[in-house]
Design a protein around this motif. Structure first.
Motif, PDB file in Angstrom:
ATOM      1  N   ASN B  12       0.827  -1.190   0.000  1.00 54.21           N
ATOM      2  CA  ASN B  12       0.000   0.000   0.000  1.00 54.21           C
ATOM      3  C   ASN B  12       0.868   1.249   0.000  1.00 54.21           C
ATOM      4  O   ASN B  12       1.929   1.257   0.609  1.00 54.21           O
ATOM      5  N   ALA B  13       0.370   2.298  -0.668  1.00 48.55           N
ATOM      6  CA  ALA B  13       1.162   3.531  -0.777  1.00 48.55           C
ATOM      7  C   ALA B  13       0.909   4.425   0.424  1.00 48.55           C
ATOM      8  O   ALA B  13      -0.227   4.595   0.858  1.00 48.55           O
ATOM      9  N   TYR B  14       1.991   4.938   0.973  1.00 50.33           N
ATOM     10  CA  TYR B  14       1.886   5.892   2.073  1.00 50.33           C
ATOM     11  C   TYR B  14       2.728   7.103   1.755  1.00 50.33           C
ATOM     12  O   TYR B  14       3.800   6.971   1.166  1.00 50.33           O
ATOM     13  N   GLN B  15       2.240   8.266   2.154  1.00 52.55           N
ATOM     14  CA  GLN B  15       2.992   9.485   1.913  1.00 52.55           C
ATOM     15  C   GLN B  15       3.618   9.941   3.221  1.00 52.55           C
ATOM     16  O   GLN B  15       2.919  10.173   4.201  1.00 52.55           O
ATOM     17  N   LEU B  16       4.962  10.042   3.208  1.00 50.09           N
ATOM     18  CA  LEU B  16       5.678  10.430   4.418  1.00 50.09           C
ATOM     19  C   LEU B  16       6.441  11.720   4.163  1.00 50.09           C
ATOM     20  O   LEU B  16       6.895  11.967   3.054  1.00 50.09           O
ATOM     21  N   GLU B  17       6.613  12.504   5.212  1.00 47.05           N
ATOM     22  CA  GLU B  17       7.508  13.646   5.117  1.00 47.05           C
ATOM     23  C   GLU B  17       8.919  13.109   4.938  1.00 47.05           C
ATOM     24  O   GLU B  17       9.257  12.037   5.436  1.00 47.05           O
ATOM     25  N   GLU B  18       9.748  13.904   4.256  1.00 44.82           N
ATOM     26  CA  GLU B  18      11.077  13.412   3.892  1.00 44.82           C
ATOM     27  C   GLU B  18      11.875  12.949   5.109  1.00 44.82           C
ATOM     28  O   GLU B  18      12.514  11.908   5.081  1.00 44.82           O
ATOM     29  N   GLY B  19      11.836  13.731   6.199  1.00 45.92           N
ATOM     30  CA  GLY B  19      12.575  13.351   7.409  1.00 45.92           C
ATOM     31  C   GLY B  19      12.098  12.011   7.935  1.00 45.92           C
ATOM     32  O   GLY B  19      12.889  11.163   8.354  1.00 45.92           O
ATOM     33  N   GLY B  20      10.774  11.807   7.885  1.00 40.75           N
ATOM     34  CA  GLY B  20      10.202  10.544   8.336  1.00 40.75           C
ATOM     35  C   GLY B  20      10.640   9.404   7.434  1.00 40.75           C
ATOM     36  O   GLY B  20      10.921   8.295   7.913  1.00 40.75           O
ATOM     37  N   TYR B  21      10.710   9.683   6.147  1.00 40.30           N
ATOM     38  CA  TYR B  21      11.145   8.668   5.193  1.00 40.30           C
ATOM     39  C   TYR B  21      12.557   8.196   5.519  1.00 40.30           C
ATOM     40  O   TYR B  21      12.845   6.998   5.520  1.00 40.30           O
ATOM     41  N   ILE B  22      13.433   9.169   5.836  1.00 39.47           N
ATOM     42  CA  ILE B  22      14.820   8.805   6.149  1.00 39.47           C
ATOM     43  C   ILE B  22      14.870   7.960   7.423  1.00 39.47           C
ATOM     44  O   ILE B  22      15.569   6.946   7.480  1.00 39.47           O
TER      45      ILE B  22
END
Lengths: 107, 380
Positions: B12-22
């Motif tokens: 499933n696709a989730y959208q994360l803030e860049e900092g959270g992604y890292i």
């Protein structure tokens, strides 16, 4: 060594026993297991539980089945195998023995 | 305003803030390293991803479709570090895995000039990347078009060279090709660089010959590993520093707001001067009284003026855009709009003044249709 440093390994060693006990009552989803444990001194997290469950499955103590959930993708429900039930019995006996020994030795 | 990265968590696709992604990437890489000897690695990773997805769902509502960095950190704290189970000791974890984690490549494409391997200004390369066509074909078409249109396309090329911004950062280069950009990529590039460096060093050593070959090899490995780790850390730090201190953030913000209009003013002034020069060249055949050399036709004169303008304005434009790009495009908001408005006001004002006080300009503007006819007839 601090007290917690000594208690940590005991809790860790007993976690598998507790998981067997919890699953024996009813087949269960990991989030439910964590919720059951969270109110005890054995509170733990996914990061610990998933690897432990995978090890127990490889040792043929537990097995899981997929079940549809009302929200989201199907979930893995864990249940005891025959071998798991047998081991839980042995562990229960051993635990009673330890308890008895500790009481016998007095305060 | 923070950049958002779309990830695939167990389907499933989730959208994360860049900092959270890292943070998430770090967590999963660590989990994978911890479980690398586990036969159920894939299954456990899928379970973990699903558990993270479930926890993310709690932070999403119909009106909020992005998981914030702080929320990801909370989720990861709830998950707890992945421990290899007893008896299966974790080995050496110094080598981070940079496995291909599925990142949605929804990156938008933008038109840039690409100067690496360019013949003139990189317009053709940029177009080739944008249209996904071989650059040679575009150059060929441009060459033929330039001949067929008697040089008008050449003019268009130089206009494009001035208007289209160059891709100067990793991020922009990725955008030019429409590829997603992330820190992992930078790390990958650093890794590649060091591995080629290592190979080169090994070849050199082998050629010169030595008894301590193995010792040397071990040393090189150690060096490259530590350099690679350093690069990883540098990339991560660079990312964190963007979000780190609100004081620095505010100072940069103020600086940007002050600097943008100044650069805009300079660029606008130069643009007005250039337009006046071009008008006087077309109308009188001389730039502010300096006549063109006899052998130079008018359109070459215009080209020369264009080149001169590009050379003078270029640095200011870059500084202007550099300000705008600071923080990976975070300041594209209202300071950018302000800069643009100042620019527009200056051009209008400059024109107004020129029209009022310089008779040549007024004549030129009034005679604009006939001048255009004149240019067209010249190019024929």
């Amino acid at each position: 060594m601090t007290l917690d440093g000594k208690l940590g390994p005991i809790r860790k060693g007993l976690l598998e026993f507790l998981i067997l006990k919890i699953i024996a009552a009813d087949k269960m989803y990991v989030a439910d297991m964590l919720k059951r444990l969270s109110v005890t001194e054995f509170a733990t997290q996914e990061g610990t539980l998933y690897p432990l469950l995978s090890k127990m499955r490889r040792e043929n103590l537990v097995d899981y089945e997929w079940q549809e959930s009302e929200a989201g993708p199907p979930r893995k429900y864990y249940k005891l195998t025959e071998k798991g039930k047998a081991q839980l019995g042995e562990l229960n006996d051993y635990w009673k023995q330890i308890n008895a020994t500790i009481s016998e030795l007095g305060n | 305003m923070n950049k958002v990265i779309t990830v695939n968590l167990n389907g499933n696709a989730y959208q994360l803030e860049e900092g959270g992604y890292i943070a998430l990437e770090d967590y999963l890489a660590d989990a994978e390293a911890q479980l690398k000897d586990n036969p159920d690695l894939t299954e456990i990773m899928a379970d973990l991803e699903q558990a993270i997805a479930d926890k993310c769902n709690k932070h999403l509502t119909p009106n909020k479709n992005v998981v914030r960095e702080s929320e990801i950190e909370q989720v990861l704290t709830e998950m707890g570090r992945v421990e290899p189970d007893a008896g299966e000791a974790a080995g050496d974890q110094s080598q981070q895995r940079t496995g291909a984690r599925s990142v949605d490549s929804g990156a938008p494409k933008r038109l840039y000039r690409i100067r690496e391997g360019a013949m003139i200004a990189g317009v053709c390369k940029g177009l080739a990347a944008y249209l996904n066509i071989d650059v040679t074909l575009i150059r060929l078409a441009l060459g033929l078009g330039a001949i067929a249109s008697a040089g008008v396309l050449v003019l268009a090329y130089f206009m494009a060279a001035i208007i289209i911004p160059p891709a100067s950062t990793f991020e922009e280069r990725a955008e030019a090709h429409g590829q997603p950009f992330n820190a992992q990529e930078l790390v990958g590039q650093a890794k590649e660089y060091y591995s080629t460096f290592k190979k080169g060093a090994e070849n050199w050593w082998r050629q010169t010959g030595s008894r301590d070959w193995i010792h040397f090899k071990r040393n090189v490995r150690k060096e490259t590993d530590s350099a690679y780790r350093q690069a990883c850390r540098a990339v991560r730090n660079a990312h964190w520093s963007f979000y780190a201190s609100p004081e620095v953030d505010r100072a940069l913000h103020v600086l940007t707001i002050v600097a943008l209009p100044i650069f805009a003013l300079i660029i606008a002034g130069l643009t007005v001067i250039w337009i006046l020069a071009a008008i006087s060249l077309v109308y009188t055949g001389a730039v502010f009284g300096w006549p063109l050399p006899v052998a130079v036709p008018l359109w070459v004169g215009i080209l020369m003026l264009l080149a001169l303008y590009a050379a003078v304005v270029g640095p200011f434009k870059m500084a202007f855009q550099g300000r705008g790009y600071y923080h990976g495009g975070r300041y594209y908001g209202w300071p950018g709009v302000l800069g643009g408005l100042v620019w527009l006001a200056c051009v209008t004002l400059g024109f107004g003044f020129a029209y009022t006080y310089i008779p040549e300009v007024r004549d030129a503007v009034d005679n604009l249709p006939s001048i255009l006819n004149h240019v067209v007839s010249l190019s024929k």
